[in-house]
Design a protein around this motif. Sequence first.
Motif, PDB file in Angstrom:
ATOM      1  N   VAL A  95       0.834  -1.206   0.000  1.00 53.50           N
ATOM      2  CA  VAL A  95       0.000   0.000   0.000  1.00 53.50           C
ATOM      3  C   VAL A  95       0.869   1.256   0.000  1.00 53.50           C
ATOM      4  CG1 VAL A  95      -1.655   1.323   1.368  1.00 53.50           C
ATOM      5  CG2 VAL A  95      -1.958  -1.138   1.084  1.00 53.50           C
TER       6      VAL A  95
ATOM      7  N   VAL B 125       0.829   4.133  -2.909  1.00 57.14           N
ATOM      8  CA  VAL B 125       0.532   5.527  -2.578  1.00 57.14           C
ATOM      9  C   VAL B 125       1.701   6.426  -2.965  1.00 57.14           C
ATOM     10  CG1 VAL B 125       0.101   7.120  -0.676  1.00 57.14           C
ATOM     11  CG2 VAL B 125      -1.092   4.928  -0.760  1.00 57.14           C
ATOM     12  N   THR B 126       2.921   5.981  -2.699  1.00 60.23           N
ATOM     13  CA  THR B 126       4.095   6.784  -3.042  1.00 60.23           C
ATOM     14  C   THR B 126       4.195   7.010  -4.548  1.00 60.23           C
ATOM     15  OG1 THR B 126       5.280   5.933  -1.101  1.00 60.23           O
ATOM     16  CG2 THR B 126       6.598   6.932  -2.851  1.00 60.23           C
TER      17      THR B 126
ATOM     18  N   ALA C 276       1.756   6.856  -6.693  1.00 61.63           N
ATOM     19  CA  ALA C 276       0.639   7.704  -7.105  1.00 61.63           C
ATOM     20  C   ALA C 276       0.934   9.177  -6.834  1.00 61.63           C
ATOM     21  CB  ALA C 276      -0.634   7.269  -6.377  1.00 61.63           C
ATOM     22  N   VAL C 277       1.478   9.480  -5.663  1.00 61.34           N
ATOM     23  CA  VAL C 277       1.811  10.865  -5.337  1.00 61.34           C
ATOM     24  C   VAL C 277       2.908  11.390  -6.261  1.00 61.34           C
ATOM     25  CG1 VAL C 277       2.730  12.386  -3.542  1.00 61.34           C
ATOM     26  CG2 VAL C 277       1.067  10.621  -2.947  1.00 61.34           C
TER      27      VAL C 277
END
Length: 339
Positions: free
Chosen positions: A134, A138-139, A141-142
């Motif tokens: 996860v 998330v990393t 995506a950012v």
Amino acid sequence: MLWPLITLLATVAATLAVGWIVDQILQRISADHPEAPVWALLRRCRAPLQLTVASALLLLTSPLRRIFHLTGDEGAHHLLLLLLLASLGWLTVRVVAAVLEALLRRYETVAGDPARVQRVHTQISMLRRAVSAVIVVVTVAVMLLTFSAMRSVGASLLASAGLIGIVAGIAAQSTLGNFFAGLQIAFGDTVRIGDTVVVDGQQGTVEEITLAYLVVRLWDHRRLIVPVSYFVNKPFENWTRRDPGLLAAVLLHLDHSTPVDELRTALHTRLEQHPLWDGREWALDVTDTTPSTIVLRATMTARTPDDAARLRFDIREQLIAHLRDEHPHALPRLRTTDT
């Protein structure tokens, strides 16, 4: 030219100093509190911490643009921003892994049941992999959102998110099935690391559990890779789920003249002398008969499946040797004439 170079050297020195200071603080706290392993494990975060500090300082000071005479700092600024986000993700993964491993070590010191320790070990391993996945997603995506092109197409991507989600779900049905099956195995307590299982007739020990597959080490040290969905959709044998102890059995086909009572006494004597017998149960019974032989079954208990297998091999050899030396007529043979 001199001032940007000094700024860059100061950034490197500050990065090394921060890493050293934090490492010394963690080492001091670990020495003062040996019962808390988390402080010693957090020392593994030194490299991502230094990378985070270095990228943050470079992002604030931007000495590279002046050293290399770059007219615009957008490219360098964006690159440093991506480096900062990646290092933060790496640092978060390391911190989460250290905390979860510390919890497992702490539990191992207070838990007296090896089965509970194996279950918690499996659950924490799966939880660490899931949380790490996860954090990585998330990393990434950012990091992608920092590109202007990604922001410009955000509206259209959002509008088609439902269709893309359906297509991706169908395409990755097997992968998602294995993912949820892995979580079900971790928290459903059906199989754990260290369990002895039988998969498609092959006995082995569970060596590793991931979100996609299990690694089973077979008796001849081969590794059997099995999708986690197998353990959810198909029946399998788990010999150590509740109790690692196992009942070993030895079958002997002997002549009808075999002195069963004497052989039963010999079995008990040899079990009492064998270090792998746990002393709980044993028996010798006549389970079947044929026109030419009788079938004897010797049963005995051992602490682990490996001990049970070795005990079975040894007792079979010793009983056959006893019959060969004391009662050779009890061993089956092919009769050619009536006597």
